[in-house]
Design a protein around this motif. Structure first.
Motif, PDB file in Angstrom:
ATOM      1  N   UNK A  51      14.194  51.085  77.611  1.00 46.23           N
ATOM      2  CA  UNK A  51      15.248  50.487  76.778  1.00 46.23           C
ATOM      3  C   UNK A  51      15.123  50.998  75.347  1.00 46.23           C
ATOM      4  N   UNK A  52      13.896  50.978  74.817  1.00 46.32           N
ATOM      5  CA  UNK A  52      13.704  51.428  73.440  1.00 46.32           C
ATOM      6  C   UNK A  52      14.053  52.913  73.316  1.00 46.32           C
TER       7      UNK A  52
ATOM      8  N   UNK B 103      17.729  53.358  73.235  1.00 48.05           N
ATOM      9  CA  UNK B 103      18.260  52.942  71.935  1.00 48.05           C
ATOM     10  C   UNK B 103      18.038  54.049  70.911  1.00 48.05           C
ATOM     11  N   UNK B 104      16.839  54.614  70.915  1.00 46.85           N
ATOM     12  CA  UNK B 104      16.552  55.684  69.952  1.00 46.85           C
ATOM     13  C   UNK B 104      17.475  56.881  70.198  1.00 46.85           C
ATOM     14  N   UNK B 105      17.629  57.214  71.464  1.00 45.74           N
ATOM     15  CA  UNK B 105      18.515  58.330  71.832  1.00 45.74           C
ATOM     16  C   UNK B 105      19.921  58.071  71.286  1.00 45.74           C
ATOM     17  N   UNK B 106      20.403  56.832  71.499  1.00 45.01           N
ATOM     18  CA  UNK B 106      21.751  56.493  71.048  1.00 45.01           C
ATOM     19  C   UNK B 106      21.911  56.713  69.546  1.00 45.01           C
ATOM     20  N   UNK B 107      20.845  56.409  68.816  1.00 43.09           N
ATOM     21  CA  UNK B 107      20.931  56.562  67.358  1.00 43.09           C
ATOM     22  C   UNK B 107      20.783  58.018  66.942  1.00 43.09           C
ATOM     23  N   UNK B 108      19.836  58.728  67.590  1.00 40.94           N
ATOM     24  CA  UNK B 108      19.437  60.021  67.043  1.00 40.94           C
ATOM     25  C   UNK B 108      20.238  61.197  67.582  1.00 40.94           C
TER      26      UNK B 108
ATOM     27  N   UNK C  34      24.228  54.545  75.251  1.00 38.98           N
ATOM     28  CA  UNK C  34      24.410  53.112  75.022  1.00 38.98           C
ATOM     29  C   UNK C  34      24.735  52.386  76.325  1.00 38.98           C
TER      30      UNK C  34
ATOM     31  N   UNK D 137      21.667  51.992  78.194  1.00 38.72           N
ATOM     32  CA  UNK D 137      20.894  50.936  77.531  1.00 38.72           C
ATOM     33  C   UNK D 137      21.375  49.556  77.984  1.00 38.72           C
TER      34      UNK D 137
END
Lengths: 316, 100, 105, 504
Positions: free
Chosen positions: A15-16, A19-24, A35, A38
Motif C-alpha cells: 500500500x505504501x 502511494x509513493x508510486x502515485x506521487x512520484x 491510485x 492502492x
C-alpha cells in the motif's frame, strides 16, 4: 499467527509503495492506475482490520467509482494540450524540506497512535448494548442509521450538494441538458455485450448487499455504489441514454432518499422519543425502508457525478 | 501487531499524501495526493477502531461508521474537484478563442 | 478422505498462486501492450480458477460454493471484455503511442 | 410522546434541518421554485434563531437536544450557548439580506423556465445556512466535520457561479485549501477519539489532559481550521475567491463562511482543551492575527479594484478575531466570559459580518452602475447610487472602528483588554490596523462623492437593493450602541453551565 503478520507487513508495504508510486511517477495516467491499485489494496487492509463494511465501501467507492472518475479525468486533461499547472513545480530544496517535514508529521502520528498504553477507549460495548433497540444485527449500520443518524442525513445532503456543484459547472446554454458519458454511438460490441450481461447480476448483487446490511456487513452505500456502477456501464455502452439533468424522474430519484430519511426523522418526534428516533417495535422496518430509498438516491447521485456536468441541450 | 503495522502504514500514507500536496503542481495530481492523505487518516481511524475491539465485536463500530461517512465525503470532494479542473481546462481554451 | 481433499486444495491453490505470479511477471517483463495483456488475462483466469477449485472442498454450504463459482465466472467475463477493450484501444492509439513505460515497439 | 414534541431543544433541530430541507426540496421541484422556497423559509428560520437566542437568554443556560434520544458518547448532542445564539442571529440576518439583494440580481429572463445561476444560488444559499447553523450548534467533533464539509460544498460553487476561467481558478484553489483543512481537522478527531473514546465537546473537556495525542490533535485541527478561515499566512486563496463571486455570494462568503471555522477554533481552544493552551501557542496565534491585520491592510491599500480591496480587508479583519486568544490567555476559565476581550471578539465577529456583507453588496451596486470596479474610475458614482455609497461609508466606519459602530465597540473592548493585561503590542497593531483601514477606505468614499465626468447608469431594481444594503450597514453602525443586547447572552456557555449540560 506469524503467517498473518507476514501478510499484514507485505500488504502494508505494498500500500505504501503504491502511494509513493502515485506521487512520484512522472506520467499522470500511470499515477491514476497506481491510485486505483492502492484503493483495492486498501480494501484488503480493511478486511484485515476486521472492518468488512469499510472494506466494501472502500472497494466500491474508493477504488471503483473514484477510479472511473479519475480515468475519465486523465483522459480529458492529459490528452493533447499541456496539462494545467498551478504555479511551477517546487525546486529540489523545497522538496527536501517538504519531505523532512512530512516525515516528521508521519512519525509524530505513529508515535501518538501507537504509543497509547492501557485499555483502549471504545464505544463498542455501548453500541452492542443499545443495538437490540434498533432491531439490527450489524452494529455499523446501527451507528450510521440510528446512533449517529444526523451525520448520515447531513452527509446525504453533502452528496447532493456536490452534484449541484458539478452541475453548476455546465456552460450556460447546457443547463437542464444531458451530460456525456463515453463516446455516443461509438461503443464497441464488446462493451455492449458486457453491459447487457453484467447489470442483471450487478443489480441482484447490489440489492443483496443492501438487504444483508441490516445483519451482516453491507448496506446502502455499498449497494448503491454497485447499482451506480451498473447504470454507468449501461450508459457508457449506449444501452441507456444519459438523462437530461432536468428530468423530473431523475430529480425525484435524487431526493427520495434524503426526504424519506427526513420524513421518518420528523415522524419520530411524534411517534417515538424525538427527531430521528425510531419506535422500538418498528425500528427495523423503518430503517430498512430508509436504506432502500437512500440506496436508490446514492446510486443515481454517484452515477450522475461520474457523468459530470451537462454538455449539450437536452431533448425538448 | 496487526495494529502496529497498519498504524505505521496509515501514518506513512498521511506523510506521503502531504508531501504530494506540497510538491505536485498539476491539479489532478493534487487531487490524488489528497485522496492518499484521506486514506491514511481513515486507516488511522481503522486502527483505533480495531484497538477498541471487545468480546463479540472485532472492531469498534463507531469509528467504522465515521470512516464510511468520510469515504463518501471524500468521493464527493474528488468528483467536484475533477469537474472543476476539467471545466477550467475547457474554459481556458474557450477564452483564448472567443472573448479576447 | 479429508486428508486427500486437503492435499488437493493445497495443490490447486498453490498452482493458482503460481499462475498469478507468472502472469504478473509477464505483465512486468513483456515488451508491448498486447503480449502483456495476453500474459495477464490467461494466467489470471487459470490462476483464479485453480484457487476457486481449491477452495471449493473447504466451503461449508452449497450457497458459498455457488458464490465462489459466480466470482470466477464474473472475473472471467470482466477480464475477457476488458482485455478486448484495451487491445482495441491499444491498436487505435498506436500512432500516438500508448501510455506505457516499456520501450516503443 | 407528546411531551417530546414540546421540547424546546427541537428548535435546534429546526435551525439545522429547515434550510437543509429547503435545499433538497429545491432540487426536486422545477427551477422557479428555488427562490420561492428560500423566501418562504427565511422568516421561519429567522424566527427559530430569535427563539433560540431568547430561550437561551431567558433560561440563562445552554439549550440542548440529544438527536434520536441517544445521549453522548454514543449519540449526538446539539447545543446552543450564547455564542451559538449570536451566530444563528447573524447568519439569519446576513443570509436574508443577501437573498433580498440577489432576488433582483438573479431574476430569470422572461420566458426562461430555469436559469442555472438562480437555481444553483438559491439551493446553495439554503444549504449554506443549514451548514452554518449546524456548525454553531454541533456538539460532536465528527458531526462538526460533516457540517464543515456541508459548508465547503455549498460555498465553492458560489465562487465560480459566473463561470469565467478566473473564478474557476479561484474556486479550485479555495477547494484545495478547504479540503486540506478538513482532512487535518479529521485527523485530529481520529487522534482524540483514539485517546478519549468520545468526540462530544463537553465530555472531551472533562477527559482531555495535556497529553501528546491531545496536543497534536489540537495543533492539527487548529491548523486546518485556520486554513479554512484564511488566517495569515494561509490567506492566499481568499481574495480571488471572494472578489470573483457575485456580490450576494461574496457577502455570505466573507461575512459568514470564514467565521464558521473561526467559531470552531474558539470551541476547541476554550471549550475542548482549556487546560492545554500554552503561552507560546497563544502568542503564536496572536502573532498570526497581528500579521493578518498588517499584511491584509497593506495589501488592501495596494489594490486597484474595489472588490479585491474589500476581500483583502476581510483578511485583515479576521486577524482581530484571533487576538482574542492571547488576550484571554491566563484568564481563569470561570472568568473568561466576563472578560472584555471575550465580548470584544464576538462583537467583532458580528459587526464584521454585517459591515462586510453590506460593503460587498454596496460594491456590487457600485460596480453595476459603473460597469467595472476599478477604483480610479469611480469618481462621482455617488450620484448614480447614492444610498449604496452611503451604506458603503457606514460600513467603512465599522471597519475603521469609529464610534458608534460595532467595529468601534469591538476594537475598544479588545484594546482595553490589551491595556489591562499589559500586552500593549497588540494594542499598537490594532490602532495601526484602524489607521490603515481609513487609508484604504476613505479615498474610495471621497471619489464616490466627488464630481466626475464618467456616465453611470442606475442599476435595475436599484431602490430595493439599496434599501437592503443600507439596512445592513445601519445595523453594523449601530451595533456599538447595543453592546450586544440582550446583556449577558454571550456569558452563557463557558463556565456558566455548558459544562455538565446535557450529559447524563
Amino acid at each position: 499467527m506469524t503467517a498473518g503478520i507476514a501478510v499484514d507487513i507485505g500488504l502494508a508495504a505494498l500500500v505504501a509503495a503504491m502511494a509513493l508510486w502515485t506521487i512520484l511517477v512522472r506520467d499522470a495516467y500511470a499515477a491514476v492506475i497506481g491510485f486505483i491499485g492502492y484503493g483495492l489494496l486498501l480494501a484488503l487492509v480493511w478486511v484485515r482490520l476486521d472492518a468488512v463494511d469499510v472494506a466494501l465501501t472502500e472497494a466500491a467507492i474508493g477504488g471503483g467509482v473514484t477510479g472511473v472518475l479519475l480515468l475519465r479525468a486523465v483522459g480529458a486533461l492529459h490528452r493533447g494540450a499541456a496539462p494545467l499547472e498551478d504555479g511551477p513545480p517546487p525546486g529540489p530544496a523545497t522538496r527536501r524540506i517538504a519531505a523532512l517535514a512530512c516525515a516528521a508529521v508521519a512519525a509524530g502520528l505513529a508515535f501518538v497512535v501507537l504509543g497509547v498504553s492501557g485499555p483502549a477507549p471504545t464505544l463498542a460495548p455501548l453500541a452492542a448494548e443499545h443495538l437490540p433497540a434498533t432491531g439490527l444485527k450489524n452494529p455499523v449500520t446501527g451507528v450510521l442509521l440510528a446512533f449517529r443518524a444526523l451525520d448520515t442525513l447531513l452527509e446525504k445532503v453533502v452528496l447532493l450538494l456536490a452534484l449541484i456543484g458539478i452541475w453548476s459547472l455546465s456552460p450556460d446554454g447546457a443547463w437542464g441538458g444531458r451530460p456525456t458519458l463515453g463516446r455516443p454511438g461509438r461503443a464497441s460490441d464488446t462493451l455492449r455485450f458486457l453491459a447487457q450481461l453484467l447489470p442483471p447480476v450487478g443489480i441482484v448483487v447490489g440489492i443483496h448487499v443492501l438487504w444483508v446490511g441490516a445483519n451482516a456487513p453491507g448496506g446502502a452505500f455499498q449497494g448503491g455504489a454497485v447499482l451506480a456502477a451498473m447504470w454507468i456501464l449501461a450508459m457508457m455502452a449506449g444501452l441507456s441514454p444519459v438523462p437530461a439533468i432536468g428530468r423530473p424522474w431523475l430529480r425525484a430519484a435524487l431526493v427520495i432518499g434524503p426526504l424519506a430519511f427526513l420524513a421518518v426523522g420528523v415522524a419520530g418526534i411524534f411517534i417515538a422519543d424525538g427527531f430521528l428516533a425510531y419506535p422500538p417495535a418498528f425500528a427495523k422496518p423503518l430503517i430498512l425502508a430508509i436504506e432502500a430509498a437512500i440506496t436508490l438516491s446514492i446510486a443515481v447521485t454517484l452515477a450522475m457525478m461520474v457523468a459530470g456536468p451537462p454538455q449539450r441541450p437536452g431533448a425538448p | 501487531m496487526t495494529m502496529t503495522v497498519f498504524g505505521l502504514c496509515g501514518a506513512a500514507l498521511v506523510g506521503i499524501g502531504l508531501y504530494g500536496l506540497i510538491v505536485q503542481a498539476q491539479p489532478l495530481r493534487r487531487i490524488l495526493a489528497f485522496n492518499l492523505l484521506g486514506g491514511g487518516v481513515f486507516l488511522l481511524f481503522g486502527v483505533i477502531a480495531r484497538r477498541g475491539a471487545v468480546e463479540g465485536l472485532g472492531s469498534d463500530p463507531v469509528p467504522q461508521a465515521m470512516v464510511i461517512t468520510g469515504i463518501v465525503v471524500a468521493f464527493s470532494a474528488t468528483a467536484l474537484a475533477i469537474s472543476l479542473v476539467v471545466r477550467l481546462k475547457e474554459t481556458g481554451r474557450g477564452d483564448d478563442e472567443g472573448s479576447a | 478422505m479429508s486428508l486427500l481433499l486437503d492435499i488437493a486444495s493445497v495443490v490447486a491453490i498453490a498452482g493458482g498462486a503460481f499462475f498469478f505470479l507468472a502472469g504478473t511477471v509477464g505483465l512486468l517483463r513483456f515488451p508491448d501492450t498486447l503480449s502483456r495483456l495476453h500474459a495477464l488475462t490467461k494466467a489470471d483466469t487459470l490462476g483464479l480458477g485453480l484457487i476457486v477449485l481449491g477452495l471449493l472442498p473447504t466451503v461449508d454450504s452449497v450457497l458459498t460454493g455457488a458464490k465462489l463459482v459466480a466470482i470466477w465466472l464474473l472475473v472471467q467475463l470482466a477480464g475477457a471484455s476488458v482485455a478486448q477493450l484495451i487491445a482495441r484501444a491499444a491498436r487505435q492509439d498506436r500512432p500516438q503511442g500508448v501510455p506505457q513505460d516499456g520501450p516503443p515497439p | 410522546m407528546p411531551a417530546a414534541a414540546l421540547d424546546p431543544g427541537l428548535l435546534l433541530v429546526l435551525a439545522v434541518m429547515l434550510p437543509a430541507t429547503g435545499a433538497v426540496a429545491a432540487l426536486a421541484l422545477p427551477g422557479r421554485w428555488a427562490g420561492r422556497i428560500a423566501f418562504g423559509l427565511w422568516p421561519l428560520g429567522l424566527a427559530v434563531a430569535v427563539a433560540v437566542a431568547w430561550t437561551v437568554w431567558a433560561a440563562g443556560a445552554p439549550l440542548h437536544y440529544a438527536v434520536g434520544g441517544w445521549a453522548p458518547p454514543l449519540g449526538l448532542m446539539l447545543r446552543a450557548d450564547g455564542p451559538s445564539a449570536l451566530m444563528l442571529l447573524v447568519a439569519a440576518i446576513v443570509i436574508g439580506a443577501a437573498g433580498l439583494y440577489a432576488r433582483a440580481d438573479l431574476r430569470p429572463e422572461p420566458g426562461a423556465t430555469e436559469s442555472r445561476a438562480a437555481v444553483v444560488f438559491w439551493t446553495l444559499l439554503m444549504a449554506l445556512w443549514s451548514a452554518l447553523n449546524a456548525v454553531a450548534l454541533g456538539g460532536d467533533l465528527f458531526n462538526l466535520y460533516v457540517a464543515l464539509e456541508l459548508l465547503t460544498f455549498s460555498a465553492i460553487p458560489l465562487v465560480c457561479l459566473g463561470g469565467s476561467a478566473k473564478t474557476l481558478q479561484a474556486a479550485l484553489r479555495y477547494l484545495v485549501f478547504a479540503l486540506v483543512g478538513s482532512v487535518l481537522y479529521l485527523l485530529g478527531t481520529a487522534l482524540l477519539y483514539g485517546a478519549y473514546g468520545t468526540l462530544d465537546i463537553v465530555l472531551l473537556s472533562g477527559r482531555a489532559g495535556p497529553e501528546p495525542a491531545a496536543i497534536l490533535a489540537c495543533a492539527l485541527m487548529i491548523a486546518g481550521l485556520a486554513a479554512k478561515t484564511a488566517l495569515f499566512p494561509l490567506h492566499l486563496w481568499l481574495p480571488p475567491a471572494h472578489a470573483g463571486a457575485p456580490p450576494a455570494a461574496s457577502a455570505v462568503l466573507s461575512g459568514l463562511v470564514v467565521k464558521a471555522s473561526f467559531f470552531l477554533i474558539v470551541r476547541l481552544w476554550f471549550d475542548v482543551m482549556p487546560g492545554l493552551s500554552t503561552a507560546a501557542a497563544a502568542n503564536l496565534i496572536g502573532a498570526l492575527g497581528a500579521g493578518a491585520i498588517l499584511a491584509g491592510s497593506v495589501m488592501a491599500l495596494r489594490q486597484a479594484r474595489l472588490k479585491l480591496m474589500i476581500a483583502y480587508s476581510t483578511v485583515a479583519q479576521i486577524g482581530y478575531l484571533f487576538l482574542m486568544v492571547p488576550l484571554l490567555f491566563g484568564v481563569p476559565q470561570a472568568e473568561i466570559a466576563a472578560n472584555a476581550a471575550w465580548s470584544g471578539g464576538w462583537l467583532q465577529l458580528a459587526s464584521h459580518a454585517l459591515a462586510k456583507a453590506a460593503m460587498f453588496l454596496a460594491a456590487g451596486l457600485i460596480a453595476e452602475a459603473a460597469g467595472h470596479d476599478r477604483i480610479h474610475g469611480l469618481d462621482g458614482v455617488g450620484r448614480a447610487v447614492p444610498v449604496a455609497v452611503l451604506a458603503f461609508t457606514l460600513a467603512g466606519l465599522s471597519l475603521v472602528g469609529l464610534p458608534p459602530s460595532g467595529g468601534f465597540a469591538a476594537k475598544w473592548l479588545l484594546l482595553s483588554a490589551a491595556v489591562a493585561t499589559g500586552q500593549w503590542w497588540w494594542a499598537v497593531v490594532m490602532i495601526l490596523g484602524g489607521l490603515l483601514a481609513a487609508f484604504y477606505l476613505f479615498p474610495v468614499i471621497g471619489r464616490a462623492y466627488a464630481d466626475g465626468t464618467a456616465a453611470f447608469a442606475r442599476p435595475r431594481d436599484a431602490r430595493s437593493r439599496e434599501f437592503v444594503v443600507l439596512a445592513l450597514a445601519v445595523a453594523a453602525a449601530l451595533l456599538g450602541l447595543s453592546q450586544l443586547y440582550p446583556p449577558g447572552l454571550l456569558r452563557i456557555g463557558l463556565g456558566s453551565g455548558l459544562a455538565g449540560a446535557g450529559v447524563p
